[in-house]
Design an enzyme around this catalytic site. Structure first.
Site, PDB file in Angstrom:
ATOM      1  N   CYS A 351       0.792  -1.232   0.000  1.00 20.32           N
ATOM      2  CA  CYS A 351       0.000   0.000   0.000  1.00 20.32           C
ATOM      3  C   CYS A 351       0.830   1.291   0.000  1.00 20.32           C
ATOM      4  O   CYS A 351       0.462   2.239  -0.706  1.00 20.32           O
ATOM      5  CB  CYS A 351      -1.013  -0.005   1.137  1.00 20.32           C
ATOM      6  SG  CYS A 351      -0.403  -0.602   2.716  1.00 20.32           S
ATOM      7  N   ARG A 380       7.488 -11.224   5.198  1.00 23.60           N
ATOM      8  CA  ARG A 380       7.086 -10.995   6.588  1.00 23.60           C
ATOM      9  C   ARG A 380       7.804 -11.978   7.495  1.00 23.60           C
ATOM     10  O   ARG A 380       7.820 -13.182   7.224  1.00 23.60           O
ATOM     11  CB  ARG A 380       5.569 -11.124   6.726  1.00 23.60           C
ATOM     12  CG  ARG A 380       4.857 -10.031   5.937  1.00 23.60           C
ATOM     13  CD  ARG A 380       3.365 -10.068   6.047  1.00 23.60           C
ATOM     14  NE  ARG A 380       2.789  -8.991   5.259  1.00 23.60           N
ATOM     15  CZ  ARG A 380       1.491  -8.837   5.036  1.00 23.60           C
ATOM     16  NH1 ARG A 380       0.622  -9.701   5.554  1.00 23.60           N
ATOM     17  NH2 ARG A 380       1.053  -7.824   4.306  1.00 23.60           N
ATOM     18  N   GLN A 398       0.947 -11.357  -3.133  1.00 29.10           N
ATOM     19  CA  GLN A 398      -0.435 -10.940  -2.883  1.00 29.10           C
ATOM     20  C   GLN A 398      -1.050 -10.364  -4.162  1.00 29.10           C
ATOM     21  O   GLN A 398      -0.402  -9.618  -4.885  1.00 29.10           O
ATOM     22  CB  GLN A 398      -0.486  -9.879  -1.788  1.00 29.10           C
ATOM     23  CG  GLN A 398      -0.083 -10.365  -0.420  1.00 29.10           C
ATOM     24  CD  GLN A 398      -0.252  -9.275   0.630  1.00 29.10           C
ATOM     25  OE1 GLN A 398       0.113  -8.126   0.406  1.00 29.10           O
ATOM     26  NE2 GLN A 398      -0.811  -9.637   1.762  1.00 29.10           N
ATOM     27  N   ASP A 400      -2.801  -7.827  -4.614  1.00 34.46           N
ATOM     28  CA  ASP A 400      -3.108  -6.687  -3.757  1.00 34.46           C
ATOM     29  C   ASP A 400      -3.687  -5.536  -4.574  1.00 34.46           C
ATOM     30  O   ASP A 400      -3.160  -5.195  -5.637  1.00 34.46           O
ATOM     31  CB  ASP A 400      -1.824  -6.224  -3.070  1.00 34.46           C
ATOM     32  CG  ASP A 400      -2.082  -5.598  -1.718  1.00 34.46           C
ATOM     33  OD1 ASP A 400      -3.253  -5.558  -1.299  1.00 34.46           O
ATOM     34  OD2 ASP A 400      -1.112  -5.162  -1.080  1.00 34.46           O
ATOM     35  N   HIS A 402      -5.790  -1.499  -4.328  1.00 37.04           N
ATOM     36  CA  HIS A 402      -6.205  -0.346  -3.517  1.00 37.04           C
ATOM     37  C   HIS A 402      -7.108   0.541  -4.354  1.00 37.04           C
ATOM     38  O   HIS A 402      -6.763   0.901  -5.485  1.00 37.04           O
ATOM     39  CB  HIS A 402      -4.977   0.428  -3.031  1.00 37.04           C
ATOM     40  CG  HIS A 402      -4.103  -0.406  -2.136  1.00 37.04           C
ATOM     41  ND1 HIS A 402      -3.059  -1.152  -2.619  1.00 37.04           N
ATOM     42  CD2 HIS A 402      -4.178  -0.651  -0.799  1.00 37.04           C
ATOM     43  CE1 HIS A 402      -2.500  -1.807  -1.610  1.00 37.04           C
ATOM     44  NE2 HIS A 402      -3.159  -1.526  -0.512  1.00 37.04           N
ATOM     45  N   LYS A 488     -11.949  -3.751   9.070  1.00 33.00           N
ATOM     46  CA  LYS A 488     -11.902  -4.594   7.872  1.00 33.00           C
ATOM     47  C   LYS A 488     -12.996  -5.655   7.919  1.00 33.00           C
ATOM     48  O   LYS A 488     -13.508  -6.011   8.981  1.00 33.00           O
ATOM     49  CB  LYS A 488     -10.540  -5.271   7.734  1.00 33.00           C
ATOM     50  CG  LYS A 488     -10.244  -6.313   8.806  1.00 33.00           C
ATOM     51  CD  LYS A 488      -8.887  -6.972   8.570  1.00 33.00           C
ATOM     52  CE  LYS A 488      -8.595  -8.003   9.662  1.00 33.00           C
ATOM     53  NZ  LYS A 488      -7.285  -8.655   9.487  1.00 33.00           N
ATOM     54  N   HIS A 534      -8.296  -1.077   0.921  1.00 38.66           N
ATOM     55  CA  HIS A 534      -7.387  -2.171   0.612  1.00 38.66           C
ATOM     56  C   HIS A 534      -8.209  -3.432   0.342  1.00 38.66           C
ATOM     57  O   HIS A 534      -9.178  -3.708   1.043  1.00 38.66           O
ATOM     58  CB  HIS A 534      -6.462  -2.486   1.787  1.00 38.66           C
ATOM     59  CG  HIS A 534      -5.740  -1.308   2.363  1.00 38.66           C
ATOM     60  ND1 HIS A 534      -4.361  -1.204   2.354  1.00 38.66           N
ATOM     61  CD2 HIS A 534      -6.185  -0.195   3.013  1.00 38.66           C
ATOM     62  CE1 HIS A 534      -4.002  -0.086   2.956  1.00 38.66           C
ATOM     63  NE2 HIS A 534      -5.097   0.547   3.359  1.00 38.66           N
TER      64      HIS A 534
END
Length: 661
Positions: A351, A380, A398, A400, A402, A488, A534
């Protein structure tokens, strides 16, 4: 003569004599384990008070099941100290599907030790010992438990550390009233006792024969490697023997489906020690599945109005300070690297970099919603104890995305994302799911871990909750489980054997746009902050693959199968004919292989079955003469003499129907 008091039980008002216990109120109903009064669970032997509203709690609800399992943990601890008098007690909380208890013992427990402990537990259960609560002062508790150093430590702890250590273990600490529970024999003598806040089931008889010790493992006291290493014994307990058996059957099925085992058997992926813990490599067949997923989700994102972007794997650490992830997220990021007099970090989330793309030039309200998407590789530093195959890794990709929207657009965008997510899960055969909404902690130190005002959190949470309600799906609350920057919704999917997996997440973020100074020009010419949403549809591709392997037990839908059609000639003389058929199929996009090994035909069929290939194409003289093949399906059924054109059409149709297994 005892005075009369009034209590409210199961919606009705009752007059009873003073001294009547909660157990008396439910006399004759053996399913009631504890009582709930004002939201607090209480032992059945405790007297009711005037005006109380009393609810029965059974093992049919989680509170009752937790009490049952915590009581089983006490029986385990009693059995351990009977057979191992020098054992020192740690804590013993209920956990998902069971319980554990930690012990400081000289030598680790063996499988034979667990069998002996089970036998002793069953004797204690059969004795029908009762659990009796008594309040003690700190000094009295310390004197009584002088031989138990870990209990003494809990008594001496004050504040949050003690509460965290004792969470779920039934220990009141940090200045609260201490209680000890005694296990009392029928003759009134005390068999054993433990520091505990309870409550417990009325008698050990409740446990029946519906418990089992599963395994033992090493565990650090209070979860810190700086503390002594104890022996943790895991067990499970259920209301009935049938439910225990069903659970053990599920475990056996889960073991067969273990994605680590199937990954090796099907040659999909591996976890080389040379790479390090939590790092996977995908083999060619696993690479097919990964590529199919990537192609699918890339196409779906484009169809849903997302624009594909790319960002690097490493960044100056300052970027993550700006986003707020440092220091909030520091423990799960890899350590910093020093380069050119600056500190760099491996990317743990995408992000912040997407924010830089949004900020790269001026934006107008006409561009919103602006949707950015990438396959972002992130890293991670998960603790070694939680790394698990593909479902908990340190290096992942991911899908991912946004969405940058005006506040007014946020509800519609969240609805759009939820429809995208649920449609994707259905395409992968995961159509049994519910929503979970994760919100901010509302008090104490935990509340301070979240940034933003009360008004912002309330507004964002309301948008998520109201939008989710439109789907008619169960919505489960998860207080305190939000990301530090906003609430979330996660989609919790159930697999083929009923286990729940957290899959996709959608997060409402009103903090990062402010921290990055993101703006757009509104219709009236003013500069406004967008809302950032997200979303990760797979979550991580690695974890999603691990879940799919277990959901399908390795027998993937035809469109995902690494090999969709495997040619098995009856004899070597039919190799060339079958190779030609497979060449035609490849021309229609079908993934094929030919088993031209020296194995005998029956072994080739067994190998094909183990490989879980959806279509095995067999060819002998009759097939070659007729320009046909014989189909052998995964369930063992067979269809002979299928013309090649029909065979191709059937397989192509199965590939296009994503649900066909």
């Amino acid at each position: 003569m005892p005075a009369e008091i009034t209590v409210h039980v199961a919606g009705s008002e009752r007059s009873v004599t003073e001294g009547t216990t909660y157990g008396d109120l439910f006399e004759g109903d053996r399913s009631v384990l504890v009582a709930r009064v004002g939201g607090e669970l209480r032992d059945l032997h405790v007297p009711a008070a005037d005006g109380e509203v009393v609810e029965p709690v059974t093992a049919a609800e989680q509170d009752g099941l937790d009490v049952l399992r915590h009581s089983a943990a006490h029986v385990l601890a009693q059995a351990v100290q009977e057979l191992h008098p020098d054992a020192k007690l740690g804590i013993g909380p209920p956990i998902r599907d069971g319980f554990y208890y930690d012990f400081d013992v000289e030598t680790p427990f063996t499988p034979e030790d667990l069998k002996a402990l089970e036998k002793t537990m069953q004797r204690i259960v059969n004795e029908g010992q009762t659990f009796r609560r008594r309040e003690v002062s700190d000094d009295d508790a310390a004197h009584e438990l002088a031989a138990e150093p870990y209990k003494i430590e809990l008594i001496g702890l004050k504040g949050g550390a003690a509460e965290d250590a004792a969470e779920g273990a039934g220990v009141e600490v940090g200045g609260a009233q201490l209680t000890i529970y005694d296990n009392v024999r029928r003759d009134g003598s005390v068999a054993w006792g433990d520091l505990c806040r309870g409550p417990h089931v009325p008698t050990t008889k409740v446990l029946g024969n519906a418990f089992k010790l599963m395994r033992s493992a090493a565990a650090y006291w209070r979860g810190s490697e700086k503390n002594p290493q104890l022996q943790r014994v895991y067990g499970t307990a259920w209301p009935t023997k049938d439910e225990l058996k069903a659970y053990l059957d599920r475990l056996a099925e889960a073991e067969k489906r273990d994605h680590r085992k199937l990954g090796a058997e099907l040659d999909l992926y591996s976890f080389p020690d040379e790479l390090g813990s939590g790092m996977a490599v995908f083999h060619p067949k696993g690479g097919v599945i990964k590529r199919e997923m990537e192609d699918y989700v890339r196409r779906r994102h484009i169809e849903e109005g997302f624009q594909y972007v790319g960002t690097p794997h490493i960044s100056k650490a300052g970027l993550f300070h700006t986003s707020g992830h440092l220091p909030y997220y520091a423990d799960t990021m890899f350590p910093p690297m020093e380069m050119e007099h600056a500190e760099y970090r491996l990317k743990a989330m995408n992000c912040p970099m997407h924010n830089l793309i949004f900020r790269s030039r001026g934006r107008s309200y006409r561009e919103l919603p602006m949707r950015l998407f990438e396959f972002g590789s992130v890293y991670r530093f998960e603790k070694s104890g939680v790394v698990h195959g593909l479902t908990r890794v340190r290096a992942m990709t991911q899908d991912d995305s946004h969405s940058y929207v005006t506040p007014e657009q946020a509800p519609a965008e969240i609805e759009h994302l939820l429809r995208f997510v649920t449609g994707l899960l259905k395409d992968f055969g995961l159509d049994d799911y519910y929503f979970e909404i994760s919100t901010r902690a509302t008090e104490g130190e935990k509340k301070d871990k979240f940034i933003g005002s009360d008004e912002q959190w309330e507004a964002a949470t309301a948008v998520l909750r109201d939008t989710a309600a439109q789907f008619g799906v169960d919505l489960v609350e998860d207080p305190g489980g939000a990301a530090f920057y906003g609430p979330k919704i996660s989609v919790q999917a159930r697999d083929a054997i009923g286990r729940t997996w957290q899959m996709s997440t959608i997060q409402y973020d009103f903090n990062q746009p402010h921290r990055f100074g993101l703006e757009y020009q509104a219709a009236d010419g003013s500069r406004q902050e967008p809302v950032m949403i997200h979303s990760a549809k797979f979550g991580s591709i690695e974890r999603f693959i691990g879940v799919l392997v277990e959901h399908y037990a390795g027998a993937f839908p035809v469109w995902l199968s690494p090999v969709q059609a495997l040619g098995v000639p009856v004899a070597e003389e039919f190799d060339d004919y079958l190779r030609g058929v497979l060449d035609q199929m490849r021309g229609h996009g079908i993934r094929t292989e030919l088993d031209a090994s020296d194995d005998r035909f029956p072994k080739k069929i067994r190998n094909a079955s183990k490989a879980k290939v959806p279509y095995v194409l067999i060819a002998g003289e009759d097939d070659r003469s007729a320009g046909a093949v014989s189909f052998r399906y995964r369930d063992g059924s067979q269809k002979n003499g299928v013309p090649v054109a029909e065979a191709i059409a059937e397989i192509v149709a199965a590939i296009e129907d994503k649900r066909q297994v």
